[in-house]
Motif scaffolding. Sequence first.
Motif, PDB file in Angstrom:
ATOM      1  N   CYS A  31      76.425   4.420  94.657  1.00 12.24           N
ATOM      2  CA  CYS A  31      76.008   5.217  93.509  1.00 12.24           C
ATOM      3  C   CYS A  31      75.606   6.613  93.951  1.00 12.24           C
ATOM      4  O   CYS A  31      75.488   6.895  95.140  1.00 12.24           O
ATOM      5  CB  CYS A  31      74.878   4.526  92.765  1.00 12.24           C
ATOM      6  N   LYS A  32      75.412   7.458  92.984  1.00 15.92           N
ATOM      7  CA  LYS A  32      75.022   8.833  93.240  1.00 15.92           C
ATOM      8  C   LYS A  32      73.727   8.843  94.038  1.00 15.92           C
ATOM      9  O   LYS A  32      72.818   8.063  93.753  1.00 15.92           O
ATOM     10  CB  LYS A  32      74.827   9.521  91.887  1.00 15.92           C
ATOM     11  N   PRO A  33      73.609   9.696  95.040  1.00 14.82           N
ATOM     12  CA  PRO A  33      72.378   9.733  95.841  1.00 14.82           C
ATOM     13  C   PRO A  33      71.147   9.993  94.985  1.00 14.82           C
ATOM     14  O   PRO A  33      71.200  10.758  94.016  1.00 14.82           O
ATOM     15  CB  PRO A  33      72.617  10.899  96.810  1.00 14.82           C
ATOM     16  N   ASP A  36      70.076  13.599  94.423  1.00 16.66           N
ATOM     17  CA  ASP A  36      71.054  14.510  93.824  1.00 16.66           C
ATOM     18  C   ASP A  36      70.636  14.771  92.378  1.00 16.66           C
ATOM     19  O   ASP A  36      70.782  13.926  91.514  1.00 16.66           O
ATOM     20  CB  ASP A  36      72.449  13.892  93.873  1.00 16.66           C
ATOM     21  N   ASN A  37      70.127  15.957  92.126  1.00 16.54           N
ATOM     22  CA  ASN A  37      69.638  16.300  90.790  1.00 16.54           C
ATOM     23  C   ASN A  37      70.664  17.051  89.946  1.00 16.54           C
ATOM     24  O   ASN A  37      70.345  17.565  88.891  1.00 16.54           O
ATOM     25  CB  ASN A  37      68.363  17.142  90.902  1.00 16.54           C
ATOM     26  N   SER A  38      71.903  17.114  90.413  1.00  9.46           N
ATOM     27  CA  SER A  38      72.916  17.843  89.653  1.00  9.46           C
ATOM     28  C   SER A  38      73.234  17.086  88.370  1.00  9.46           C
ATOM     29  O   SER A  38      72.997  15.901  88.247  1.00  9.46           O
ATOM     30  CB  SER A  38      74.191  18.013  90.485  1.00  9.46           C
ATOM     31  N   SER A  39      73.770  17.793  87.446  1.00  9.50           N
ATOM     32  CA  SER A  39      74.130  17.160  86.173  1.00  9.50           C
ATOM     33  C   SER A  39      75.641  17.010  86.092  1.00  9.50           C
ATOM     34  O   SER A  39      76.278  17.510  85.178  1.00  9.50           O
ATOM     35  CB  SER A  39      73.597  17.996  85.013  1.00  9.50           C
ATOM     36  N   SER A  40      76.218  16.336  87.059  1.00 13.26           N
ATOM     37  CA  SER A  40      77.669  16.204  87.124  1.00 13.26           C
ATOM     38  C   SER A  40      78.228  15.271  86.056  1.00 13.26           C
ATOM     39  O   SER A  40      79.424  15.230  85.841  1.00 13.26           O
ATOM     40  CB  SER A  40      78.095  15.723  88.508  1.00 13.26           C
ATOM     41  N   GLY A  41      77.378  14.508  85.404  1.00 10.71           N
ATOM     42  CA  GLY A  41      77.830  13.649  84.328  1.00 10.71           C
ATOM     43  C   GLY A  41      78.568  12.403  84.773  1.00 10.71           C
ATOM     44  O   GLY A  41      79.276  11.800  83.994  1.00 10.71           O
ATOM     45  N   ILE A  42      78.428  11.989  86.029  1.00  8.22           N
ATOM     46  CA  ILE A  42      79.091  10.779  86.492  1.00  8.22           C
ATOM     47  C   ILE A  42      78.483   9.598  85.743  1.00  8.22           C
ATOM     48  O   ILE A  42      77.293   9.344  85.854  1.00  8.22           O
ATOM     49  CB  ILE A  42      78.938  10.591  88.017  1.00  8.22           C
ATOM     50  N   GLY A  43      79.294   8.893  84.986  1.00 11.21           N
ATOM     51  CA  GLY A  43      78.799   7.781  84.188  1.00 11.21           C
ATOM     52  C   GLY A  43      79.189   6.437  84.766  1.00 11.21           C
ATOM     53  O   GLY A  43      79.239   5.448  84.055  1.00 11.21           O
ATOM     54  N   PHE A  44      79.495   6.408  86.078  1.00 11.41           N
ATOM     55  CA  PHE A  44      79.895   5.139  86.670  1.00 11.41           C
ATOM     56  C   PHE A  44      79.294   4.968  88.054  1.00 11.41           C
ATOM     57  O   PHE A  44      78.804   5.913  88.659  1.00 11.41           O
ATOM     58  CB  PHE A  44      81.421   5.020  86.737  1.00 11.41           C
ATOM     59  N   MET A  45      79.319   3.728  88.513  1.00  6.41           N
ATOM     60  CA  MET A  45      78.954   3.385  89.883  1.00  6.41           C
ATOM     61  C   MET A  45      80.051   2.478  90.412  1.00  6.41           C
ATOM     62  O   MET A  45      80.774   1.848  89.643  1.00  6.41           O
ATOM     63  CB  MET A  45      77.582   2.723  89.947  1.00  6.41           C
ATOM     64  N   VAL A  46      80.205   2.436  91.734  1.00  4.82           N
ATOM     65  CA  VAL A  46      81.260   1.656  92.372  1.00  4.82           C
ATOM     66  C   VAL A  46      80.647   0.413  92.998  1.00  4.82           C
ATOM     67  O   VAL A  46      79.612   0.490  93.666  1.00  4.82           O
ATOM     68  CB  VAL A  46      81.984   2.506  93.444  1.00  4.82           C
ATOM     69  N   VAL A  47      81.287  -0.732  92.776  1.00  6.99           N
ATOM     70  CA  VAL A  47      80.834  -1.994  93.346  1.00  6.99           C
ATOM     71  C   VAL A  47      82.023  -2.621  94.073  1.00  6.99           C
ATOM     72  O   VAL A  47      83.121  -2.670  93.536  1.00  6.99           O
ATOM     73  CB  VAL A  47      80.330  -2.937  92.224  1.00  6.99           C
ATOM     74  N   SER A  79      66.501  -3.311  95.386  1.00  7.27           N
ATOM     75  CA  SER A  79      67.249  -2.131  95.829  1.00  7.27           C
ATOM     76  C   SER A  79      67.621  -1.256  94.637  1.00  7.27           C
ATOM     77  O   SER A  79      67.718  -1.714  93.493  1.00  7.27           O
ATOM     78  CB  SER A  79      68.516  -2.542  96.580  1.00  7.27           C
ATOM     79  N   ARG A  80      67.865  -0.003  94.920  1.00  8.50           N
ATOM     80  CA  ARG A  80      68.245   0.948  93.879  1.00  8.50           C
ATOM     81  C   ARG A  80      69.553   0.518  93.214  1.00  8.50           C
ATOM     82  O   ARG A  80      69.694   0.594  91.997  1.00  8.50           O
ATOM     83  CB  ARG A  80      68.382   2.338  94.481  1.00  8.50           C
ATOM     84  N   GLY A  81      70.534   0.067  94.009  1.00  7.03           N
ATOM     85  CA  GLY A  81      71.800  -0.370  93.441  1.00  7.03           C
ATOM     86  C   GLY A  81      71.628  -1.522  92.470  1.00  7.03           C
ATOM     87  O   GLY A  81      72.199  -1.520  91.373  1.00  7.03           O
ATOM     88  N   ASN A  82      70.838  -2.536  92.843  1.00 11.00           N
ATOM     89  CA  ASN A  82      70.597  -3.666  91.942  1.00 11.00           C
ATOM     90  C   ASN A  82      69.875  -3.207  90.674  1.00 11.00           C
ATOM     91  O   ASN A  82      70.179  -3.674  89.579  1.00 11.00           O
ATOM     92  CB  ASN A  82      69.789  -4.755  92.637  1.00 11.00           C
ATOM     93  N   ARG A  83      68.928  -2.288  90.827  1.00 16.82           N
ATOM     94  CA  ARG A  83      68.204  -1.774  89.658  1.00 16.82           C
ATOM     95  C   ARG A  83      69.182  -1.086  88.702  1.00 16.82           C
ATOM     96  O   ARG A  83      69.137  -1.304  87.487  1.00 16.82           O
ATOM     97  CB  ARG A  83      67.102  -0.805  90.078  1.00 16.82           C
TER      98      ARG A  83
END
Length: 122
Positions: A31-33, A36-47, A79-83
Amino acid sequence: MQIPFQLGEEYRYQELAASVGSKATQAGIICKPKDDNSSSGIGFMVVTSGGRHGAAASYHDQRNPDGSWVYYGQKNLMSRGNRLLREGDKTVLLFTTREPTAAEVQERGSHAKYYRYQGPFM
């Protein structure tokens, strides 16, 4: 939301991590670090699911007959990913892991895995 992957195509780990701006070198949830406070608009995570060491580490991810998946997440339940998975505010892009063949290892000089895109899950 633009998904940068094609269903059924295989990718290298670095491509998966780069898609969300992560510098992680291995993880089942990418997932996004956090910083990372940018507003890139990524609406997904990779599993990622599977692989030679997955079952040995007690990960028994599987596709159900109805097309849904049982995904075990990361060992650390907090973990952050599970959250992020629990919160459900991002689309999950699921990839299954494939170990390279002996010929691929010889050609590339690496045991790096391949990841096949299975589609988005919510």
